[in-house]
Design a protein around this motif. Structure first.
Motif, PDB file in Angstrom:
ATOM      1  N   TRP A  73     -10.181  -6.669  -1.883  1.00  0.00           N
ATOM      2  CA  TRP A  73      -9.097  -5.848  -1.321  1.00  0.00           C
ATOM      3  C   TRP A  73      -9.118  -4.492  -2.016  1.00  0.00           C
ATOM      4  O   TRP A  73      -9.329  -4.400  -3.231  1.00  0.00           O
ATOM      5  CB  TRP A  73      -7.756  -6.540  -1.538  1.00  0.00           C
ATOM      6  CG  TRP A  73      -6.577  -5.768  -1.009  1.00  0.00           C
ATOM      7  CD1 TRP A  73      -6.065  -5.783   0.250  1.00  0.00           C
ATOM      8  CD2 TRP A  73      -5.759  -4.859  -1.760  1.00  0.00           C
ATOM      9  NE1 TRP A  73      -4.994  -4.945   0.348  1.00  0.00           N
ATOM     10  CE2 TRP A  73      -4.773  -4.359  -0.875  1.00  0.00           C
ATOM     11  CE3 TRP A  73      -5.765  -4.415  -3.080  1.00  0.00           C
ATOM     12  CZ2 TRP A  73      -3.811  -3.442  -1.278  1.00  0.00           C
ATOM     13  CZ3 TRP A  73      -4.804  -3.499  -3.483  1.00  0.00           C
ATOM     14  CH2 TRP A  73      -3.840  -3.025  -2.590  1.00  0.00           C
ATOM     15  N   THR A  85      -7.411  -0.274  -1.888  1.00  0.00           N
ATOM     16  CA  THR A  85      -6.505   0.719  -1.315  1.00  0.00           C
ATOM     17  C   THR A  85      -6.605   2.019  -2.098  1.00  0.00           C
ATOM     18  O   THR A  85      -6.895   2.017  -3.305  1.00  0.00           O
ATOM     19  CB  THR A  85      -5.045   0.228  -1.325  1.00  0.00           C
ATOM     20  OG1 THR A  85      -4.227   1.157  -0.597  1.00  0.00           O
ATOM     21  CG2 THR A  85      -4.495   0.125  -2.746  1.00  0.00           C
ATOM     22  N   GLU A  86      -6.385   3.128  -1.402  1.00  0.00           N
ATOM     23  CA  GLU A  86      -6.320   4.446  -2.032  1.00  0.00           C
ATOM     24  C   GLU A  86      -4.939   5.037  -1.798  1.00  0.00           C
ATOM     25  O   GLU A  86      -4.313   4.789  -0.768  1.00  0.00           O
ATOM     26  CB  GLU A  86      -7.381   5.383  -1.450  1.00  0.00           C
ATOM     27  CG  GLU A  86      -8.792   5.075  -1.890  1.00  0.00           C
ATOM     28  CD  GLU A  86      -9.790   6.101  -1.381  1.00  0.00           C
ATOM     29  OE1 GLU A  86     -10.831   6.280  -2.034  1.00  0.00           O
ATOM     30  OE2 GLU A  86      -9.520   6.716  -0.324  1.00  0.00           O
ATOM     31  N   GLU A 103       0.860  -1.183   0.000  1.00  0.00           N
ATOM     32  CA  GLU A 103       0.000   0.000   0.000  1.00  0.00           C
ATOM     33  C   GLU A 103       0.894   1.230   0.000  1.00  0.00           C
ATOM     34  O   GLU A 103       1.493   1.574   1.019  1.00  0.00           O
ATOM     35  CB  GLU A 103      -0.931  -0.013   1.207  1.00  0.00           C
ATOM     36  CG  GLU A 103      -1.880  -1.213   1.203  1.00  0.00           C
ATOM     37  CD  GLU A 103      -3.034  -1.047   2.171  1.00  0.00           C
ATOM     38  OE1 GLU A 103      -3.472   0.096   2.372  1.00  0.00           O
ATOM     39  OE2 GLU A 103      -3.486  -2.066   2.717  1.00  0.00           O
TER      40      GLU A 103
END
Length: 274
Positions: free
Chosen positions: A118, A120-121, A44
């Motif tokens: 899943w 993420t940013e 990430e």
């Protein structure tokens, strides 16, 4: 009629078959209970400067990787040609992304239709850049005696000074401008000689590689009229061009003018004949 031994054998056989069936039944239940959805892990990146992170590696753990169905989207667009390597990993290219907020989403579905999601940013930003700043050594108000020379000096500050466009004018910037003489350290100067009248200098600097900032300054130069500056009193003498003793450098008539070879009468007029 069957004898007791036969009956006993049949009962034992029935019990054995029943035990086997029950065991198989429970084993099947245990197997179902042990089935787990795919496990997804990934890097990430969080927030980073553009160019620092070029890809994101995603790893999936499952008992049947070759039977997984993957759905990968980047900023809502489906990522094509996603293939797992022998370790269950694949790489998503993000080198083409511009600055701003981005999102990566991965859905993995196994042969038993068990699914894992899943998400993420991450934010991509430009490298930090200083604000454009013009500093004058003498402030924005300057005074000079009539006919004297004057120099405007200062410094332009920015983290990438080579990106700066620095201009100046004594009129309107929209009408005309000149490049400001400047060193590689941002020091600049302007020279003006034989000042005759008041003058306003406008300067403007535009700097930045990715983040553009602008600063401007105005310098008002006030010219002190002859005789009112630091030079003291006005130069005395005859200021009448028709006089015999006319002094072109005189700034104030002192009544000493003479005419036709006559002497000064103290009034600047020709002496009367008697």
């Amino acid at each position: 009629m069957k004898n007791p031994e036969q009956v006993r054998s049949l009962v034992l056989a029935f019990l054995m078959v029943g035990s086997v069936m029950v065991g198989v039944f429970y084993l099947d239940i245990d197997d179902v209970g042990l089935e787990q959805p795919p496990a997804i892990s990934a890097e990430e990146p969080g927030d980073f400067v553009i160019g620092e992170v070029l890809s994101i590696k995603v790893t999936i753990v499952d008992e049947a990787l070759d039977e997984l169905v993957l759905d990968v989207t980047l900023d809502g667009d489906r990522v094509a040609n996603v293939y797992l390597d022998e370790k269950g990993s694949f790489v998503v290219d993000i080198s083409h992304l511009d600055v701003g907020l981005h999102a990566l989403k991965v859905i993995a579905r196994d042969k038993n239709l068990l699914e894992t999601r899943w998400f993420t940013e991450f934010t991509i930003s430009y490298p930090a850049e200083d604000e454009t700043r013009i500093d004058l050594d003498h402030g924005e108000e300057m005074t000079v005696n009539h006919g004297d020379n004057i120099r405007i000096t200062g410094n332009l500050t920015h983290s990438t000074i080579t990106s700066c466009i620095f201009i100046w004018t004594d009129a309107l910037l929209e009408e005309s401008s000149l490049g400001m003489p400047m060193t590689e350290d941002g020091d600049f100067y302007l020279d003006f000689s034989n000042m005759q009248e008041n003058l306003t200098i406008t300067m403007e600097a535009t700097c930045g590689v990715n983040i553009i900032t602008v600063d401007s300054k105005f310098v008002n130069i006030t010219v002190i009229p002859p005789g009112e500056g630091e030079g003291g009193d006005l130069t005395q003498g005859c200021t009448d061009p028709a006089a015999d003793n006319y002094d072109a450098e005189a700034e104030e008539d002192d009544g000493s003018c003479t005419y036709d070879g006559g002497e000064d009468n103290g009034t600047g007029e020709e002496p009367s004949e008697e």
